[in-house]
Write an enzyme that holds these catalytic residues in place. Sequence first.
Site, PDB file in Angstrom:
ATOM      1  CG  HIS A   1       5.812  11.122  10.426  1.00  0.00           C
ATOM      2  ND1 HIS A   1       6.751  11.805  10.513  1.00  0.00           N
ATOM      3  CD2 HIS A   1       6.289   9.948  10.048  1.00  0.00           C
ATOM      4  CE1 HIS A   1       7.935  11.131  10.733  1.00  0.00           C
ATOM      5  NE2 HIS A   1       7.565   9.940  10.089  1.00  0.00           N
TER       6      HIS A   1
ATOM      7  NE  ARG B   1       0.267   0.900   0.052  1.00  0.00           N
ATOM      8  CZ  ARG B   1      -0.956   0.825   0.630  1.00  0.00           C
ATOM      9  NH1 ARG B   1      -1.094   0.514   1.912  1.00  0.00           N
ATOM     10  NH2 ARG B   1      -2.180   1.377   0.065  1.00  0.00           N
TER      11      ARG B   1
ATOM     12  NE  ARG C   1       3.801  -2.270  -3.815  1.00  0.00           N
ATOM     13  CZ  ARG C   1       3.249  -1.169  -3.738  1.00  0.00           C
ATOM     14  NH1 ARG C   1       2.423  -0.629  -4.285  1.00  0.00           N
ATOM     15  NH2 ARG C   1       3.643  -0.568  -2.428  1.00  0.00           N
TER      16      ARG C   1
ATOM     17  CG  ASN D   1      -3.510   4.753  -6.381  1.00  0.00           C
ATOM     18  OD1 ASN D   1      -4.918   4.882  -6.453  1.00  0.00           O
ATOM     19  ND2 ASN D   1      -3.048   4.696  -5.314  1.00  0.00           N
ATOM     20  CG  ASP D   2       2.128   3.989  -9.789  1.00  0.00           C
ATOM     21  OD1 ASP D   2       2.430   5.231  -9.883  1.00  0.00           O
ATOM     22  OD2 ASP D   2       2.662   3.138  -9.187  1.00  0.00           O
TER      23      ASP D   2
ATOM     24  NE  ARG E   1       1.512   7.142  -7.672  1.00  0.00           N
ATOM     25  CZ  ARG E   1       1.301   6.514  -6.628  1.00  0.00           C
ATOM     26  NH1 ARG E   1       0.329   6.614  -5.799  1.00  0.00           N
ATOM     27  NH2 ARG E   1       2.239   5.560  -6.080  1.00  0.00           N
TER      28      ARG E   1
ATOM     29  CB  CYS F   1      -4.465  -3.573  -4.700  1.00  0.00           C
ATOM     30  SG  CYS F   1      -3.013  -3.456  -5.793  1.00  0.00           S
TER      31      CYS F   1
END
Length: 547
Positions: free
Chosen positions: A184, A281, A317, A429-430, A440, A477
């Site tokens: 959150h 997402r 995605r 990121n990945d 990560r 992205c």
Amino acid sequence: MRGRGVSSGRVAAEAVLLAAPVREPDESTVVAPGDREAEASAIEWAAVAVADQLRARTRAATGEARAILDASRLLASDPELVAEAADLVRSRGRTAARAIWETSAAHEKGLAALGGRMAERAADIRDVRDRMIAEILEVEMPGVPEREEPFALVASDLAPADTAALEGGNCVALVTEQGGPTSHTAIIARSLGIPAVVGVIGATGIPRGAVVLVDGDRGTVEIDPSSSRVTEAKAASLVVPFDGEGVLADGRRIPLLANVGGAAEAVVAAASKAQGVGLFRTEFCFLDRADAPTIEEQVDAYRGVLAAFPGQRVVVRTLDAGSDKPLPFANSDAEDNPALGVRGLRIARRAPKLLDDQLRALALAAGAESALVEVMAPMVATVDEARDFAERAREAGLETVGVMIETPSAALLASEMLEVVDFVSIGTNDLAQYALAADRLLGELGDLNDPWQPAVLRLIGQTGAAGRRWGLPVGVCGEAAADPALAAVLVGLGVTSLSMTPRALGRVAAALAGVTGEQCDAAAQAVLRAATAVDARAAAAAVLNGE
């Protein structure tokens, strides 16, 4: 101090620590048998009171904050939690406060055992627990302080009500010891556009009143930074207006798109003049579900995003469940290495209907709206996977199909991938996580999860070269797209569009407007010769600043 940046931006402000939660009630007190029924009733009254408080806060909140508070309200009204606590009072003579504490601990343990996204819901349990105990003991509930001056809120973790209470206040940054990218804290911070770093070990040891520089892009927190660093952060924290056009100094257009997780974020992105959506997402629409959504439910969720961008590109995605975002209906088994396991497109190996239903729902949503819908699969490693996904998507009625470049394998095979799909999008990121073999979500490895690492830049360059070879789009992205200093480098590496948090659009547009395509190409060549991340940054700056 290092952690996980979950909301971009950089700001310096005085650190204010969140008040401690209520103390653990004494376990030695035993309620007399004749008083136990009245004590049990106190639990039921406390649950009603807390639910009413949260309902009032829900009505005053908007967007993601409203949804999160409503989920906490339902938790406070959970008949199972109330019944279990009341049973402890009646059967064992626990005080009402102690019974709530023990029952909540059991529920929290159960969530922690599930891992990932569900483990992050433990903060919800603790929040409701503390509110009910405070109500029973008639003590003030600790929460977010009210300050006239801007401040950075530091806490072990933040409860849903705490994060939702930040809206409209003077909190300009968040730092927590716990939490993840779907907590959150992360969701609210992104919706409010304030920098946030989670997973910062020892954060609550930051001295009260110390000035901290919170960098949500790099996942760092500096204590008592120099005056020059504070000045830099103040400049970076300014929201630069975006006029809706991404263009280089020589007139070349680079579309600047937004990353969104649902309809509320799409509305914010559209208001920020994003030129479309580069990453929708879809799993964020269903994180709190125990069962798979129906096609009809999915169509409604998707149309909420598509409706915000009529006539514009929206890249969707498919479900990226697994790893740090497990979903009960998609990830049924515990895995020793979930980041290397059944996640993203690989879920279709076990549950092909889940993917086919989603593709069908996307096609129906696309047909009902005017947005230009494109679909891409996450966690693709082989050309066979890309080809199979493309065939299934096109059979479902989706014409423009792509894949994510998140694994080194996909980057190395980018040219072959583009023989069977229409575009690729790089998830930096990945890609950094897998290229550097560094989790990560682990704060102490933050220096490895850096898009400026030469290995990552070279993989991006290889992907960009494949796009140029075939004349097909290559997007970024991941968080790297929101870095103004890196944007020109990415363009030079062959990237044709950048997708980011809406707050970063203006800063990135301003950075691109000051450079030519020739400078971008030169900066790209410079970083490809670098041996370290520090060298890469310096090399790019030297070219782009004319040094």
